[in-house]
Structure formats: C-alpha cells, structure tokens
Design a protein around this motif. Sequence first.
Motif, PDB file in Angstrom:
ATOM      1  N   UNK A 186       1.155   0.162  -5.034  1.00  0.00           N
ATOM      2  CA  UNK A 186       1.803  -1.146  -5.023  1.00  0.00           C
ATOM      3  C   UNK A 186       2.371  -1.488  -3.647  1.00  0.00           C
ATOM      4  N   UNK A 187       2.555  -0.466  -2.793  1.00  0.00           N
ATOM      5  CA  UNK A 187       3.220  -0.709  -1.512  1.00  0.00           C
ATOM      6  C   UNK A 187       2.304  -0.615  -0.295  1.00  0.00           C
ATOM      7  N   UNK A 188       0.998  -0.498  -0.508  1.00  0.00           N
ATOM      8  CA  UNK A 188       0.082  -0.448   0.638  1.00  0.00           C
ATOM      9  C   UNK A 188      -1.347  -0.726   0.184  1.00  0.00           C
ATOM     10  N   UNK A 189      -2.184  -1.120   1.155  1.00  0.00           N
ATOM     11  CA  UNK A 189      -3.603  -1.317   0.886  1.00  0.00           C
ATOM     12  C   UNK A 189      -3.913  -2.621   0.172  1.00  0.00           C
ATOM     13  N   UNK A 190      -5.195  -2.848  -0.053  1.00  0.00           N
ATOM     14  CA  UNK A 190      -5.638  -4.016  -0.797  1.00  0.00           C
ATOM     15  C   UNK A 190      -5.395  -5.326  -0.075  1.00  0.00           C
ATOM     16  N   UNK A 191      -5.202  -6.377  -0.857  1.00  0.00           N
ATOM     17  CA  UNK A 191      -4.988  -7.726  -0.334  1.00  0.00           C
ATOM     18  C   UNK A 191      -3.635  -8.252  -0.812  1.00  0.00           C
ATOM     19  N   UNK A 192      -2.926  -8.918   0.087  1.00  0.00           N
ATOM     20  CA  UNK A 192      -1.618  -9.484  -0.242  1.00  0.00           C
ATOM     21  C   UNK A 192      -1.671 -10.995  -0.044  1.00  0.00           C
TER      22      UNK A 192
END
Length: 254
Positions: free
Chosen positions: A88-94
């Motif tokens: 939930x606190x890193x990676x992916x798309x925000x």
Amino acid sequence: MIVNWTLIISLQLLSAIKMAASRSPRFRIVRGKIISIKNAPWQVSLQVDRAHVCGGSLLSPSVIVTAAHCTQIYSAEEFRIRAGSNYWNSGGQVVQVKKITEHPMFNAATFENDVAILHLRAKLKLNRFTKSIHLASKEPQEGDRVSVSGWGATHDNSTNRSPVLLHANLKIISRQSCSASGYAKKERGITSGMICTSGNHKDACQGDSGGPLVKGGKLVGIVSWGIGCARKDYPGVYTNVAHYRNWILSNKNN
C-alpha cells in the motif's frame, strides 16, 4: 404539552452513536495469507496523507467502488488511490480522486446502503497488475466459497498494518443464520443489502473496509462492518453488490 425537542434530538443522536460504535468498520484481515496483486489486480488502496485508510475495487480505468463509511469524513481532494502493487505504501500507480458519490440513503448508524463511487482525476493504465472487475448480477448462496483481500494487521486488537496484501478464503452463510447469530442479541439487523461470511477464525476487519469480496472473479461484496474481528458468533458483514448493482452502474459514468 410542551415537548423538549432538544432533549429528544440529543437522545436520538446518543442512540445512533452507541449503535454505530458497536458496529466496527473493517480495518484488517485476520489470519490472512500473502497474495500477489496479480491474483487480485482490481484491489486498490484508498489513502489520505499518504496513509492507507480503506480498500476499494477497480471498475474501470477511472472508477473505484468502495464503502460509503470510508468517505464520510474526507473530501475528494484529500484522497488518492494506489493500484497495481502488493504494497500500500510503494509501487504501482498513484492517482488523485476527483469526485465522490455516496449512496444517498447511507446510514452511518446501521451501515445500510454502505457503498460509494470514486471518480479519478486520471485514468489508470491497465496491465496484468491493474485490472477492472465485473459486478455480480446475483448474490452468492449459502455455502459458496469467496475470498476477501486487503492490507492491515492480523490480530483483533492490533493497530499495525501489514505492508503487503493479504487475503482469506471464507464461506457465505445465510442471511437468516447471520441474523440469528450474536447480532440478534444486540438487535443488529441484517438487511437484503447485506451478505455475511464465516471463515474458521478468519475475517476482514477495520481498514479492509471498502475492499473486495470476490467469487469466481466477480465482485459479490464490499467489506462493511462487524463486531470485533473473527469473533465467535459475529460473522463478517458485507455490502451486497448484486443488490446495489443498478445504483453502481448508473453512477459509474456520472
């Protein structure tokens, strides 16, 4: 007869607060196992001030469905979502949230109509880690196997969140059995807009709120409420997606 409306309203408000306090929104998976985001690519983290507050499910590149109680105290501008990551606190798309549409009949005391739509400011890029999920058209039946996922601690009284995505396999129980459980003693109604699960000491809990309950790759439930986490005689309660399917679809493109 002179009616003290201030006293009546105060007593009604106190009653609503007590009822809401006994129904806990869900923040974590109890006795869950680590799952790859590839196996739940519709799962997103709803965040405020860079902290995970709730889960959600991706319906399209720019639309999320979650629980209405997750959005009650925040404006759209305060929310962002993270998709496509095990963490939930890193990676992916925000992406930032542009608009929130809560069910107009949501009741914060009883958790009835606990569903909301989030529209994003930009479209997510779909890939094997980020995919939308279809809404169920029929509610699951008693005995059906389902899966819930989310981020958070693994114990009822813990406040520490798991940094990695967890899931638990559960079983649908009938609305009648759910109503006759410990909730009957506390006069907690299970409506047609709710479905319940049991899981051999497994459960969603506070912070998993708004996240997906899935059967056969379709969204059947939205994590909503319960008393405690994985407690005997208190099943997990979810928003019944099939019941709200038309409302969700009609607001998805607004």
